[in-house]
Design a protein around this motif. Structure first.
Motif, PDB file in Angstrom:
ATOM      1  N   GLY A   1      -9.758  -3.286   3.173  1.00  0.00           N
ATOM      2  CA  GLY A   1     -11.081  -2.869   3.638  1.00  0.00           C
ATOM      3  C   GLY A   1     -11.882  -4.004   4.233  1.00  0.00           C
ATOM      4  O   GLY A   1     -12.491  -3.858   5.306  1.00  0.00           O
TER       5      GLY A   1
ATOM      6  N   SER B   1     -12.983   1.860   0.511  1.00  0.00           N
ATOM      7  CA  SER B   1     -12.169   1.401  -0.619  1.00  0.00           C
ATOM      8  C   SER B   1     -12.639   0.070  -1.178  1.00  0.00           C
ATOM      9  O   SER B   1     -12.336  -0.266  -2.322  1.00  0.00           O
ATOM     10  CB  SER B   1     -10.696   1.295  -0.197  1.00  0.00           C
ATOM     11  OG  SER B   1     -10.514   0.247   0.739  1.00  0.00           O
TER      12      SER B   1
ATOM     13  N   GLN C   1     -11.951   5.252   5.497  1.00  0.00           N
ATOM     14  CA  GLN C   1     -11.620   5.287   4.074  1.00  0.00           C
ATOM     15  C   GLN C   1     -11.262   3.907   3.537  1.00  0.00           C
ATOM     16  O   GLN C   1     -11.485   3.609   2.356  1.00  0.00           O
ATOM     17  CB  GLN C   1     -10.468   6.270   3.822  1.00  0.00           C
ATOM     18  CG  GLN C   1     -10.798   7.722   4.125  1.00  0.00           C
ATOM     19  CD  GLN C   1     -11.941   8.241   3.278  1.00  0.00           C
ATOM     20  OE1 GLN C   1     -12.127   7.824   2.142  1.00  0.00           O
ATOM     21  NE2 GLN C   1     -12.714   9.166   3.827  1.00  0.00           N
ATOM     22  N   PHE C   2     -10.694   3.069   4.403  1.00  0.00           N
ATOM     23  CA  PHE C   2     -10.362   1.715   3.972  1.00  0.00           C
ATOM     24  C   PHE C   2     -11.623   0.893   3.760  1.00  0.00           C
ATOM     25  O   PHE C   2     -11.676   0.047   2.859  1.00  0.00           O
ATOM     26  CB  PHE C   2      -9.440   1.050   4.996  1.00  0.00           C
ATOM     27  CG  PHE C   2      -8.045   1.615   4.996  1.00  0.00           C
ATOM     28  CD1 PHE C   2      -7.045   1.033   4.246  1.00  0.00           C
ATOM     29  CD2 PHE C   2      -7.752   2.746   5.736  1.00  0.00           C
ATOM     30  CE1 PHE C   2      -5.773   1.564   4.233  1.00  0.00           C
ATOM     31  CE2 PHE C   2      -6.482   3.293   5.737  1.00  0.00           C
ATOM     32  CZ  PHE C   2      -5.489   2.695   4.979  1.00  0.00           C
TER      33      PHE C   2
ATOM     34  N   ALA D   1      -6.495  -2.825  -1.953  1.00  0.00           N
ATOM     35  CA  ALA D   1      -7.464  -1.948  -1.295  1.00  0.00           C
ATOM     36  C   ALA D   1      -8.665  -2.734  -0.776  1.00  0.00           C
ATOM     37  O   ALA D   1      -9.127  -2.527   0.354  1.00  0.00           O
ATOM     38  CB  ALA D   1      -7.919  -0.861  -2.267  1.00  0.00           C
TER      39      ALA D   1
ATOM     40  N   SER E   1     -13.011   0.625  -5.129  1.00  0.00           N
ATOM     41  CA  SER E   1     -12.127  -0.184  -5.979  1.00  0.00           C
ATOM     42  C   SER E   1     -12.917  -1.019  -6.983  1.00  0.00           C
ATOM     43  O   SER E   1     -12.345  -1.544  -7.941  1.00  0.00           O
ATOM     44  CB  SER E   1     -11.244  -1.097  -5.123  1.00  0.00           C
ATOM     45  OG  SER E   1     -12.021  -1.970  -4.336  1.00  0.00           O
TER      46      SER E   1
ATOM     47  N   SER F   1       0.801  -1.224   0.000  1.00  0.00           N
ATOM     48  CA  SER F   1       0.000   0.000   0.000  1.00  0.00           C
ATOM     49  C   SER F   1       0.834   1.274   0.000  1.00  0.00           C
ATOM     50  O   SER F   1       0.344   2.327  -0.409  1.00  0.00           O
ATOM     51  CB  SER F   1      -0.941   0.003   1.208  1.00  0.00           C
ATOM     52  OG  SER F   1      -0.194  -0.008   2.409  1.00  0.00           O
TER      53      SER F   1
ATOM     54  N   ALA G   1      -3.710  -2.709  -7.421  1.00  0.00           N
ATOM     55  CA  ALA G   1      -4.064  -1.815  -6.317  1.00  0.00           C
ATOM     56  C   ALA G   1      -5.480  -2.081  -5.826  1.00  0.00           C
ATOM     57  O   ALA G   1      -5.775  -1.971  -4.636  1.00  0.00           O
ATOM     58  CB  ALA G   1      -3.923  -0.358  -6.764  1.00  0.00           C
ATOM     59  N   SER G   2      -6.385  -2.448  -6.752  1.00  0.00           N
ATOM     60  CA  SER G   2      -7.764  -2.719  -6.367  1.00  0.00           C
ATOM     61  C   SER G   2      -7.851  -3.930  -5.445  1.00  0.00           C
ATOM     62  O   SER G   2      -8.663  -3.955  -4.510  1.00  0.00           O
ATOM     63  CB  SER G   2      -8.628  -2.950  -7.612  1.00  0.00           C
ATOM     64  OG  SER G   2      -8.091  -3.987  -8.416  1.00  0.00           O
TER      65      SER G   2
END
Length: 395
Positions: free
Chosen positions: A330, A143, A139-140, A326, A147, A28, A322-323
């Protein structure tokens, strides 16, 4: 070390929690560390040294502190600190940057040894701390769904696996989610990029520090403040919210000392983790809080492997989309977010102050370069004090 006791407490879910924490910790924010190293004027070999020494430092502190306190003590590099360095080291030479790292680590060590940080955290009510942590993690949680715009099929698959696993195999829910994400990645044409990962080890590059007063004041003190407010305060909130009464001051001292000792090789700032610590201290890790320290030992071992592997491990983590990272973060934190929101809003007398703390933290506001987690606690405590004053006058 009682090896038999550790083996008795060993569980797959705790080991997986440690691995997921390392995966998320590296994948991350490793790019921000690269940017900070480049801003400091580091060569390619020195950048590898940074990754190695950060892995070694986090591994050693995670393992030994978790073992000593029998609690999941998870450490990390200072991601906000790395972001600060990426924009603040332009006119600072690399040896002077090393001096800055050592200075900031020394300040953290002194604050820990004095016991000041421990006393400060005792002044923060649990609902306020939980509200701040929920704001940091919020925010996580979002995500997971943001995402989906990048890869709806993979993220939806991971979420469905989590929901079914929570019903039938709750202890292994995160492991199954991780496996689902990896299967999705392997099932695509870009899996060929795995063959391009280099198999090699780097070496540590030690540089003697130089002392520049303006750099120490202009970069060292902000690095110290950002690390304490944005990393250590949320890190303590995670431990307190999970019911661990581990003394804070020694933890701050040890992470500060690690920064001082390992700074010459690129260990710019070590601190208590928040996001990854939440993964290792929740019910998904282990139902028995006394056995979750295995996740800290596991994270320590995986961090050490990541550090010694250097370039190879960094390249491996870069392969995961990255998706996926994330969504994994989360989903792993859903339970922790819910638990902290419940604790924060439970009592009528502290609900409004906790809500203010949560909203300020989620807003991401930053004053004087200090992150919103600190201001969330400050605003929440002020709100709580005023409300108590009003209540005492009405009696």
């Amino acid at each position: 070390m009682d090896v038999r006791s550790i083996l008795n407490d060993l569980s797959l879910s705790a080991v997986v929690a440690g691995f997921v924490a390392v995966l998320i910790g590296f994948a991350s924010s490793v790019a921000i560390v690269f940017q900070a190293a480049q801003a400091a004027g580091a060569s390619e070999h020195i950048i590898v040294s940074w990754i190695m020494v950060l892995g070694i430092g986090m591994g050693a502190t995670c393992f030994f502190l978790s073992l000593w306190y029998k609690a999941p003590v998870i450490t990390a590099w200072s991601t906000p600190g790395a972001a600060l360095l990426a924009t603040s080291l332009v006119n600072v030479s690399y040896p002077e940057a090393i001096g800055v790292f050592m200075f900031a680590g020394l300040l953290a060590c002194l604050v820990g040894m004095s016991g000041l940080f421990d006393r400060l955290m005792n002044w923060v009510p649990l609902p306020i701390a939980c509200a701040m942590l929920a704001g940091v993690l919020f925010q996580f949680g979002l995500s997971i769904f943001t995402s989906m715009t990048e890869d709806a099929f993979m993220v939806a698959t991971m979420l469905l696996v989590y929901l079914f696993a929570k019903v039938f195999l709750p202890r292994y829910a995160i492991l199954l989610v991780l496996m689902a994400g990896v299967v999705c990645v392997l099932g695509r044409a870009e899996q060929a990029i795995f063959s391009m990962i280099p198999v090699q080890f780097g070496h540590l590059v030690w540089v003697h520090p130089e002392w520049n007063l303006s750099a120490l004041i202009g970069v060292g003190i902000p690095l110290f403040i950002v690390t304490m407010t944005s990393q250590n305060i949320p890190g303590v909130a995670v431990m307190r919210g999970s019911g661990y009464k581990t003394p804070v001051s020694p933890l701050i001292s040890w992470t500060g000392l690690a920064s001082v000792v390992l700074a010459p090789a690129g260990g710019f700032a070590f601190n208590l983790a928040a996001i990854t610590a939440a993964i290792c201290s929740g019910n998904e890790c282990h139902r028995d809080p006394k056995k979750r320290y295995i996740a800290g030992l596991s994270a320590g071992v995986f961090y050490l492997f990541a550090g010694f592997a250097g370039v190879s491990v960094v390249a491996l983590f870069a392969v995961f989309p990255a998706s996926m990272v994330a969504a994994l973060a989360g989903i792993a934190l859903l339970g922790t977010i819910g638990m902290n929101l419940k604790t924060a809003m439970l009592e009528d007398s502290t609900r409004e102050a906790a809500l203010v703390t949560f909203l300020v933290t989620v807003s991401g506001v930053s004053f004087a370069g200090i992150a919103s987690a600190f201001w969330g606690i400050l605003f929440g405590v002020i709100c709580l004090l005023v409300s108590k004053l009003k209540w005492s006058r009405t009696r």
